[in-house]
Design a protein around this motif. Structure first.
Motif, short mmCIF file in Angstrom:
data_model
loop_
_atom_site.label_atom_id
_atom_site.label_comp_id
_atom_site.label_asym_id
_atom_site.label_seq_id
_atom_site.Cartn_x
_atom_site.Cartn_y
_atom_site.Cartn_z
N VAL A 1 -4.28 6.83 -2.75
CA VAL A 1 -3.80 5.54 -2.25
C VAL A 1 -3.63 4.58 -3.43
O VAL A 1 -4.54 4.43 -4.26
CB VAL A 1 -4.79 4.92 -1.24
CG1 VAL A 1 -4.31 3.54 -0.80
CG2 VAL A 1 -4.99 5.83 -0.03
N ILE B 1 0.86 -1.18 0.00
CA ILE B 1 0.00 0.00 0.00
C ILE B 1 0.90 1.23 0.00
O ILE B 1 1.86 1.30 0.78
CB ILE B 1 -0.92 0.05 1.24
CG1 ILE B 1 -1.68 -1.27 1.41
CG2 ILE B 1 -1.88 1.24 1.14
CD1 ILE B 1 -2.69 -1.57 0.34
N ARG C 1 4.92 10.70 -1.09
CA ARG C 1 4.52 9.33 -0.85
C ARG C 1 4.99 8.82 0.51
O ARG C 1 6.11 9.11 0.92
CB ARG C 1 5.07 8.41 -1.94
CG ARG C 1 4.43 8.59 -3.30
CD ARG C 1 5.12 7.71 -4.32
NE ARG C 1 4.52 7.86 -5.65
CZ ARG C 1 5.08 7.42 -6.76
NH1 ARG C 1 6.25 6.80 -6.72
NH2 ARG C 1 4.47 7.58 -7.91
N VAL D 1 -4.25 13.42 3.27
CA VAL D 1 -4.22 12.30 2.34
C VAL D 1 -4.68 12.77 0.96
O VAL D 1 -5.72 13.41 0.81
CB VAL D 1 -5.11 11.15 2.83
CG1 VAL D 1 -5.19 10.03 1.78
CG2 VAL D 1 -4.61 10.61 4.16
N TYR E 1 -4.33 4.38 8.88
CA TYR E 1 -5.42 3.74 8.15
C TYR E 1 -5.42 2.26 8.48
O TYR E 1 -4.46 1.71 9.05
CB TYR E 1 -5.29 3.95 6.64
CG TYR E 1 -4.05 3.36 6.01
CD1 TYR E 1 -4.03 2.04 5.55
CD2 TYR E 1 -2.89 4.12 5.86
CE1 TYR E 1 -2.90 1.49 4.97
CE2 TYR E 1 -1.75 3.59 5.28
CZ TYR E 1 -1.77 2.27 4.83
OH TYR E 1 -0.64 1.74 4.26
N LEU F 1 0.68 5.40 0.21
CA LEU F 1 -0.15 6.56 0.51
C LEU F 1 0.47 7.80 -0.12
O LEU F 1 1.67 8.02 -0.03
CB LEU F 1 -0.23 6.75 2.02
CG LEU F 1 -1.15 7.84 2.57
CD1 LEU F 1 -2.59 7.38 2.51
CD2 LEU F 1 -0.76 8.17 4.01
#
Length: 781
Positions: free
Chosen positions: A224, A146, A160, A221, A192, A148
């Motif tokens: 994603v 993942i 990032r 944010v 998260y 972000l």
């Protein structure tokens, strides 16, 4: 007396020694401070003007160009493609959970997943184990499950945070069908939760929005990435392709591109967001868009197939698709890997005017877009590991989740008609009637007299002042010059008596500001508070506005009563069927999900009250339309795509009737006809009674070939040949689809096989002779 130099030297030596010892024992273990990468912050001066068509402010990290990576970097990844039996661990990934089809392995360090097919032993990796030499940001990106993206203060550059940068804290809980991980970045104060669950078809990933926290107002944010490297390959070390949902569908082969591609495929699901995104740069020479408008993504899917492992997956964005992109990187576009992913957008930046005349500043979106992230990865293997298998997966998914219901199949020829338009006069605009109601009746009668019994028709430009001047349609008042010997009610009744499906076209999106003047209906305003203008550079009108979604709802509610009062049963809605945008009202901002809610309510209401058609609808509306019209038959033909595929037709044929885009505007009509045969799609024509030269000075000047007298025989031929093909495949889905040396073999569920030869010369195929630029229909032999 003590010599000062003699004293200082040992003291300095001791200090330096202590510093080295401290570094050796603590330096490597110290936590890296989480924050933006060390790059210069852009300066945006109030009043400065940004270039039109600029990106969202995302800067690509600096990496070595593919041709500079060196020979060592072109070696294979050397990761095993098969494991014959269940393992306790694969490449540092521990066994987590399994079902009858799949096994899941996971590495806690980065939440990386390996999926193993229990029957074949094939495995698919989700992160790169040993990335090629690159900068730290890209190295961490390739190793992360993942990623972000976040914004810092008023800075418009997107940074990032991945599974390594800033040493995120991870808390992992194993469940009966997977795991749940809570990720927290201490310096950013962002956290998260990601849920990864094994399913009967593969696995799914969920990130609930209510589990995303932003406790520091400085860091917000932006987006994603979810398992961006699932199924990746390095250069040409795997065989297969990536599937992108561009128009009809397209493939990007897993190969070494020798660094010739510098840009990836990156498109919004359900088309661009005109409420935020900048429009295309226009040519100063001809006032026309210098680029072909790309095909929209009609369905939130993407895929990867590794044919040498006979393993692949279809990615389906179940939630978050209204704020998602599909991104596919062919090797050489920044890094030497082939990878495809969904990217979810929570915030964007946009140009905010600082004065009426000139000057803009770039600002970020205030609130997060409102959605959860949910992506499922449905796997295919063995003989199903191809794009036909992916289409079958999607069809099954749509039906089982009741996102579409089977509406059977039908064969009709679609003959759409243009009623009228206007041209600009010296004082007053002039009405240009092209097909009166009586002439429409004559066209239908002539077709049926010549054997074309099954007709579907959408009548456009029937309203007062014609197709464009009347936008939006607010009353059931027809153009007077179309009512010669017949009124529209007479035409509707006559076509009904003759079993002709006649639909009235209604654009529920656009408003003609030049004609409407002051109106109680609101226009859509972008996030920067400016009204959106769709530039068309027509001969009469240069642009059209979009209605505010509430205004669209109000008008369509009013028109519902008028249609019913005039016994209209068949309506075709355009505009809102394939457009979504963010918008503002006063100080409030609304994302595309809000627009979707308005449009779906309108469409559902009309579906309940009328026989409804939707023009090239987005997939979330498929269940509301009786047929899909203007089905894309091609992709955008990007330079990095290797093959166009009929993914939508493979998915929907046999489930809902499909109608093509207009045949009379195709550059190669012979090839287009063969595509109709191949894909089982019904033909469409756009027809006028008068010669289209009459439209030269109207906004319909793009209609250059439409006169019925030119197309009557062609319509009859298409009808007769395609109806014969249809009768042999009626009620069947496409079961298999293969291409080889210019010949396509299409196998239907009832055993019928259609061979289509796109070559000019005759070919021998499966013991049959298929003539050049022709087709042959046979029963399974």
């Amino acid at each position: 007396m003590v010599n000062i130099k003699t004293v200082i030297k040992p003291i300095l030596f001791i200090v330096l020694l202590l510093a080295v010892i401290i570094y050796l024992f603590t330096g490597k273990e110290s936590k890296e401070i989480v924050g933006p990468p060390k790059v210069p912050e852009p300066t945006v001066t109030e009043g400065s003007k940004e270039e039109e068509g600029s990106s969202e402010g995302v800067t690509q990290p600096e990496v070595a160009a593919p041709e500079q990576l060196g020979k060592d970097d072109k070696t294979s990844e050397n990761r095993a493609g098969f494991y014959d039996v269940t393992q306790q661990e694969i490449d540092g990934h521990r066994f987590v959970v399994a079902n009858d089809q799949q096994e899941m392995y996971m590495k806690e360090e980065n939440l990386s997943i390996i999926m193993r097919d229990k029957k074949t032993g094939a495995v698919m990796y989700s992160t790169v184990d040993k990335p090629v030499k690159s900068n730290e940001e890209w190295t961490n990106f390739m190793r992360s499950s993942i990623v972000l993206e976040y914004l810092v203060g008023t800075n418009i550059v997107v940074y990032r945070a991945d599974m390594y940068s800033g040493n995120p804290e991870k808390k992992i809980t194993y469940t009966s069908d997977g795991f749940v991980a809570n990720i927290y970045y201490p310096e950013l104060e962002i956290s998260y939760e990601v849920q990864v669950l094994l399913t009967d078809e593969g696995f799914k990933v969920e990130i609930p929005q209510d589990k995303i926290t932003e406790d520091n107002s400085k860091y917000k944010v932006a987006g994603v990435y979810v398992y961006p490297f699932l199924g990746y390959s390095k250069l040409d070390d795997r065989e297969g392709y990536m599937f992108i949902p561009d128009g009809s569908g397209a493939l990007i082969r897993l190969k070494d591109n020798d660094g010739k591609f510098k840009q990836p495929y990156s498109e919004m699901v359900y088309g661009s967001n005109v409420g935020i995104d900048d429009s295309y740069v226009l040519s100063l020479f001809n006032q026309m868009n210098p680029f072909n408008k790309p095909e929209r993504i009609l369905a939130p899917v993407f895929g990867m197939v590794q044919t040498d492992l006979a393993m692949g997956y279809l990615g389906i964005i179940e939630e978050g698709q209204f704020s998602a992109k599909v991104e596919a990187y062919p090797s050489g576009a920044i890094i030497p890997y082939n990878w495809i992913t969904a990217k979810f957008i929570y915030r964007q930046v946009y140009n905010q005017p600082t004065s009426k005349d000139s000057g803009t500043m770039v600002v970020r979106q205030k609130n997060m877009n409102n959605f959860d992230i949910k992506v499922r990865y449905d796997f295919v293997s063995e003989d199903k590991a191809d794009y036909v298998g992916l289409a079958e997966k999607y069809r099954t998914y749509l039906l089982s989740n009741k996102l579409i219901t089977e509406k059977g199949n039908e064969f009709k020829v679609r003959v759409d008609l243009l009623g009228s338009d206007i041209e600009k006069g010296l004082v007053f605009n002039k009405d240009i009637p092209m097909t009166t109601f009586e002439q429409a009746s004559e066209i239908f009668n002539d077709l049926q007299d010549n054997g074309v019994k099954d007709i579907l028709s959408i009548y456009k430009g029937w309203q007062d002042n014609g197709y464009y001047a009347s936008l939006p349609v607010r009353s059931f008042k027809t153009e007077s010059k179309l009512s010669d010997e017949m009124k529209i009610q007479d035409l509707i009744q006559e076509t009904k008596d003759k079993s002709i499906d006649l639909y009235l076209g209604h654009d529920a999106l656009r408003i003609n500001g030049e004609e409407q003047g002051n109106t109680k209906y609101k226009v859509m305003k972008k996030y920067n508070k400016q009204a959106y203008n769709e530039n068309v550079y027509g001969k009469v009108y240069n642009s059209f506005g979009y209605l505010n979604p509430q205004s669209s709802a109000d008008i369509m509610d009013k028109m519902k009563k008028e249609y019913k009062d005039n016994d209209v049963e068949n309506i075709m809605i355009s505009g809102i069927s394939n457009e979504l945008f963010s918008y503002s009202e006063g100080s409030k901002e609304f994302d595309r999900i809000k627009t979707k809610e308005y449009y779906e309510t309108i469409v559902a209401d009309y579906s309940d009250n009328f026989n409804l058609l939707l023009e090239q609808p987005f997939s979330y509306l498929w269940d509301y339309t009786n047929k899909v019209v203007d089905l894309p038959m091609k992709s955008s033909n990007y330079v990095f795509t290797d093959e166009e595929i009929p993914f939508l037709a493979l998915t929907l044929r046999g489930i809902v009737p499909l109608y093509s885009e207009y045949t009379n505007f195709q550059a190669n009509q012979k090839e287009f006809f063969l595509q109709l045969v191949e894909q089982g799609v019904n033909p469409s024509f756009y027809i006028t009674h008068k010669d289209p030269s009459e439209l030269l000075n109207t906004n319909s000047s793009h209609i250059y070939s439409s006169k019925y007298d030119r197309y009557d025989e062609m319509i009859q031929t298409y009808y007769q040949e395609l109806k014969e093909v249809y009768e042999q495949t009626e009620g069947s889905i496409i079961q298999d689809y293969n291409r080889s040396n210019g010949v396509t073999e299409v196998t239907y569920g009832n055993g019928t096989i259609i061979y289509v030869n796109y070559q000019k010369q005759d070919v021998q195929f499966d013991g049959l002779t298929i003539k050049g630029l022709s087709y042959k229909v046979v029963q399974d032999h």
